[in-house]
Scaffold this active site. Structure first.
Site, PDB file in Angstrom:
ATOM      1  N   GLN A 107      -5.806  -1.284  -4.572  1.00  0.00           N
ATOM      2  CA  GLN A 107      -7.059  -0.530  -4.651  1.00  0.00           C
ATOM      3  C   GLN A 107      -7.494  -0.086  -3.254  1.00  0.00           C
ATOM      4  O   GLN A 107      -8.429   0.685  -3.105  1.00  0.00           O
ATOM      5  CB  GLN A 107      -8.170  -1.404  -5.241  1.00  0.00           C
ATOM      6  CG  GLN A 107      -7.908  -1.855  -6.660  1.00  0.00           C
ATOM      7  CD  GLN A 107      -8.927  -2.881  -7.108  1.00  0.00           C
ATOM      8  OE1 GLN A 107      -9.923  -2.549  -7.762  1.00  0.00           O
ATOM      9  NE2 GLN A 107      -8.678  -4.124  -6.768  1.00  0.00           N
ATOM     10  N   VAL A 109      -7.622   1.624   0.415  1.00  0.00           N
ATOM     11  CA  VAL A 109      -7.341   2.987   0.906  1.00  0.00           C
ATOM     12  C   VAL A 109      -6.918   2.949   2.379  1.00  0.00           C
ATOM     13  O   VAL A 109      -6.744   3.985   3.003  1.00  0.00           O
ATOM     14  CB  VAL A 109      -8.592   3.880   0.722  1.00  0.00           C
ATOM     15  CG1 VAL A 109      -8.958   3.993  -0.754  1.00  0.00           C
ATOM     16  CG2 VAL A 109      -9.789   3.367   1.538  1.00  0.00           C
ATOM     17  N   ASP A 110      -6.745   1.719   2.918  1.00  0.00           N
ATOM     18  CA  ASP A 110      -6.558   1.552   4.365  1.00  0.00           C
ATOM     19  C   ASP A 110      -5.115   1.717   4.845  1.00  0.00           C
ATOM     20  O   ASP A 110      -4.855   1.682   6.048  1.00  0.00           O
ATOM     21  CB  ASP A 110      -7.106   0.162   4.794  1.00  0.00           C
ATOM     22  CG  ASP A 110      -6.462  -0.994   3.994  1.00  0.00           C
ATOM     23  OD1 ASP A 110      -7.158  -1.995   3.751  1.00  0.00           O
ATOM     24  OD2 ASP A 110      -5.276  -0.871   3.602  1.00  0.00           O
ATOM     25  N   HIS A 125      -6.498   3.840  -5.686  1.00  0.00           N
ATOM     26  CA  HIS A 125      -7.738   4.557  -5.334  1.00  0.00           C
ATOM     27  C   HIS A 125      -7.502   5.519  -4.173  1.00  0.00           C
ATOM     28  O   HIS A 125      -8.424   5.884  -3.459  1.00  0.00           O
ATOM     29  CB  HIS A 125      -8.848   3.541  -4.974  1.00  0.00           C
ATOM     30  CG  HIS A 125      -9.323   2.768  -6.157  1.00  0.00           C
ATOM     31  ND1 HIS A 125      -9.987   1.565  -6.057  1.00  0.00           N
ATOM     32  CD2 HIS A 125      -9.201   3.019  -7.486  1.00  0.00           C
ATOM     33  CE1 HIS A 125     -10.269   1.121  -7.285  1.00  0.00           C
ATOM     34  NE2 HIS A 125      -9.799   1.978  -8.166  1.00  0.00           N
ATOM     35  N   CYS A 133      -5.655  17.809  -3.818  1.00  0.00           N
ATOM     36  CA  CYS A 133      -6.239  18.896  -4.630  1.00  0.00           C
ATOM     37  C   CYS A 133      -6.413  18.361  -6.051  1.00  0.00           C
ATOM     38  O   CYS A 133      -5.424  18.122  -6.756  1.00  0.00           O
ATOM     39  CB  CYS A 133      -5.287  20.097  -4.642  1.00  0.00           C
ATOM     40  SG  CYS A 133      -5.832  21.371  -5.801  1.00  0.00           S
ATOM     41  N   CYS A 136      -4.551  20.803  -8.804  1.00  0.00           N
ATOM     42  CA  CYS A 136      -3.094  20.817  -9.093  1.00  0.00           C
ATOM     43  C   CYS A 136      -2.413  19.510  -8.679  1.00  0.00           C
ATOM     44  O   CYS A 136      -1.219  19.341  -8.895  1.00  0.00           O
ATOM     45  CB  CYS A 136      -2.413  21.999  -8.380  1.00  0.00           C
ATOM     46  SG  CYS A 136      -2.336  21.826  -6.590  1.00  0.00           S
ATOM     47  N   GLY A 200      -6.859 -10.913  -3.671  1.00  0.00           N
ATOM     48  CA  GLY A 200      -8.017 -10.385  -2.940  1.00  0.00           C
ATOM     49  C   GLY A 200      -8.795  -9.314  -3.661  1.00  0.00           C
ATOM     50  O   GLY A 200      -9.205  -8.317  -3.066  1.00  0.00           O
ATOM     51  N   THR A 201      -8.985  -9.509  -4.957  1.00  0.00           N
ATOM     52  CA  THR A 201      -9.824  -8.542  -5.674  1.00  0.00           C
ATOM     53  C   THR A 201     -10.739  -9.272  -6.648  1.00  0.00           C
ATOM     54  O   THR A 201     -10.369 -10.265  -7.256  1.00  0.00           O
ATOM     55  CB  THR A 201      -8.982  -7.493  -6.443  1.00  0.00           C
ATOM     56  OG1 THR A 201      -9.865  -6.641  -7.197  1.00  0.00           O
ATOM     57  CG2 THR A 201      -7.972  -8.133  -7.388  1.00  0.00           C
TER      58      THR A 201
HETATM   59  N1  APR Z   1      -8.611 -13.983   0.957  1.00  0.00           N
HETATM   60  C1  APR Z   1      -8.763 -14.011  -0.396  1.00  0.00           C
HETATM   61  N2  APR Z   1      -9.787 -13.411  -1.045  1.00  0.00           N
HETATM   62  C2  APR Z   1     -10.707 -12.768  -0.292  1.00  0.00           C
HETATM   63  C3  APR Z   1     -10.634 -12.704   1.126  1.00  0.00           C
HETATM   64  C4  APR Z   1      -9.530 -13.343   1.741  1.00  0.00           C
HETATM   65  N3  APR Z   1      -9.365 -13.342   3.069  1.00  0.00           N
HETATM   66  N4  APR Z   1     -11.707 -11.991   1.570  1.00  0.00           N
HETATM   67  C5  APR Z   1     -12.420 -11.632   0.475  1.00  0.00           C
HETATM   68  N5  APR Z   1     -11.825 -12.101  -0.628  1.00  0.00           N
HETATM   69  C6  APR Z   1     -12.204 -11.892  -2.026  1.00  0.00           C
HETATM   70  C7  APR Z   1     -13.687 -11.774  -2.284  1.00  0.00           C
HETATM   71  O1  APR Z   1     -14.238 -13.067  -2.513  1.00  0.00           O
HETATM   72  C8  APR Z   1     -13.717 -10.914  -3.545  1.00  0.00           C
HETATM   73  O2  APR Z   1     -13.571 -11.716  -4.720  1.00  0.00           O
HETATM   74  O3  APR Z   1     -11.676 -10.629  -2.388  1.00  0.00           O
HETATM   75  C9  APR Z   1     -12.476 -10.041  -3.412  1.00  0.00           C
HETATM   76  C10 APR Z   1     -12.822  -8.617  -2.985  1.00  0.00           C
HETATM   77  O4  APR Z   1     -13.529  -8.015  -4.050  1.00  0.00           O
HETATM   78  P1  APR Z   1     -14.296  -6.626  -3.805  1.00  0.00           P
HETATM   79  O5  APR Z   1     -15.065  -6.691  -2.552  1.00  0.00           O
HETATM   80  O6  APR Z   1     -14.990  -6.287  -5.089  1.00  0.00           O
HETATM   81  O7  APR Z   1     -13.117  -5.581  -3.550  1.00  0.00           O
HETATM   82  P2  APR Z   1     -12.182  -4.925  -4.650  1.00  0.00           P
HETATM   83  O8  APR Z   1     -11.944  -5.849  -5.790  1.00  0.00           O
HETATM   84  O9  APR Z   1     -11.001  -4.392  -3.944  1.00  0.00           O
HETATM   85  O10 APR Z   1     -13.089  -3.676  -5.142  1.00  0.00           O
HETATM   86  C11 APR Z   1     -12.506  -2.794  -6.047  1.00  0.00           C
HETATM   87  O11 APR Z   1     -14.410  -1.335  -5.835  1.00  0.00           O
HETATM   88  O12 APR Z   1     -15.969  -0.243  -4.542  1.00  0.00           O
HETATM   89  C12 APR Z   1     -14.782  -0.100  -5.207  1.00  0.00           C
HETATM   90  O13 APR Z   1     -13.145   1.471  -4.705  1.00  0.00           O
HETATM   91  C13 APR Z   1     -13.681   0.271  -4.248  1.00  0.00           C
HETATM   92  O14 APR Z   1     -11.344  -0.333  -4.392  1.00  0.00           O
HETATM   93  C14 APR Z   1     -12.664  -0.853  -4.418  1.00  0.00           C
HETATM   94  C15 APR Z   1     -13.000  -1.408  -5.788  1.00  0.00           C
HETATM   95 ZN    ZN Z   2      -4.078  22.860  -5.721  1.00  0.00          ZN
END
Ligand code: APR
Ligand code: ZN
Length: 281
Positions: A107, A109-110, A125, A133, A136, A200-201
């Protein structure tokens, strides 16, 4: 009693098609803030999240204003040009090199998975270093357009070289459709995989958060097929879903993941890789 790290290493070593799903948490140890963690961007500034929900709408209505806004403000994520991958990114790249990990669906974008050397990365993402674009689907590197000069000459928005429509950053905004090529490939990976390593999400943003549920559904079907006695068990691929995250998520609470290794990805993922190597010695 085997540790969860040993269990994950054993599951990975015995998998045939493991994929990783990552979120902002894997990049926090590269100095890039996450969104919903204790010091996340949305946690600290809910107004910024509300504004972010408008961005795609602004592009659709007035691409020139979208660009004026984009060029006027600094990236919420900080200086991504100079951000460096951390041991968590490198661990996933190494698992790919070992032939175990087949794909990273991120997810983020870095661009840090690419910088760490991962070859098959699906940027669910989008990515900050590209333009796209929406009409297309063509993508361009940011260098292909001098948007600052276009702004000074009153020539915004930049137009697609293929079809002439206004183009935008490749980053997918809230309410914006996931680019169809990425959506299809990610879905295909979720169907094919027999191991999903989710790092990490918070797993609260859809449709990305649907991918583990699709993999879990396969596990349910596997169990039903095995119980039916109508299928040879080896015909039915298992699906193991592992979370590596600082905190439990809905996937943990709803039993979508088989287990959560709670802690920092930059510490846990390299330990898993080391243990996989020991298993294969
Ligand atoms: N190691 C493990 N987990 C971690 C660490 C780490 N060093 N640092 C943070 N976390 C955990 C946090 O506790 C959290 O549960 O990673 C998770 C990050 O969750 P979000 O901040 O919600 O990020 P993400 O899940 O990527 O968000 C999804 O939301 O805003 C939109 O487009 C944006 O892609 C993003 C999407
Ligand atoms: Zn185009």
């Amino acid at each position: 009693m085997e540790s969860l790290i040993e269990r994950a290493a054993r599951d990975l070593a015995s998998s045939h098609h493991a994929i990783a799903l990552t979120g902002a948490g894997i990049s926090t140890e590269s100095g890039i803030p996450d969104f919903r963690g204790p010091s996340g961007i949305w946690t600290k500034d809910p107004e910024a999240e509300r504004r972010a929900y408008q961005t795609y709408h602004i592009f659709l209505n007035d691409p020139k204003e979208y660009w004026e806004e984009i060029l006027a403000r600094l990236s919420l994520l900080g200086d991504l040009e100079n951000a460096k991958p951390n041991p968590g990114h490198h661990a996933l790249a190494e698992l790919e090199k070992m032939g175990i990990l087949k794909c990273v669906v991120t997810q983020n974008v870095d661009g840090l998975h690419d910088k760490a050397g991962s070859q098959r990365v699906l940027e669910y993402h989008g990515g900050v270093f590209k333009l796209r674009c929406p009409s297309c689907g063509s993508r361009f590197s940011r260098q292909e357009y001098d948007v600052e000069r276009l702004r000074q000459e009153g020539q915004l928005p930049p137009l697609c070289r293929k079809c002439g429509s206004p183009i935008k950053g490749d980053v997918v905004h809230f309410n914006e459709p996931i680019p169809s090529d990425i959506a299809h490939e990610s879905l295909d990976e979720a169907w094919k995989c027999d191991l999903m390593l989710i790092c990490g999400t918070s797993s609260v943003v859809y449709p990305f958060a649907q991918l583990p549920r699709i993999a879990r559904q396969r596990k349910v079907e596997k169990e039903q097929k095995a119980q039916s006695g109508l299928y040879l068990v080896e015909e039915v691929a298992a699906t193991t879903i592992i979370e590596v995250n600082a905190e439990p998520t809905p996937l943990t609470r709803e039993g979508i993941s088989d287990y959560l290794i709670q802690g920092r990805t930059a510490e846990i993922l390299p330990k898993i890789v080391e243990t996989v190597k020991e298993l294969s010695r």
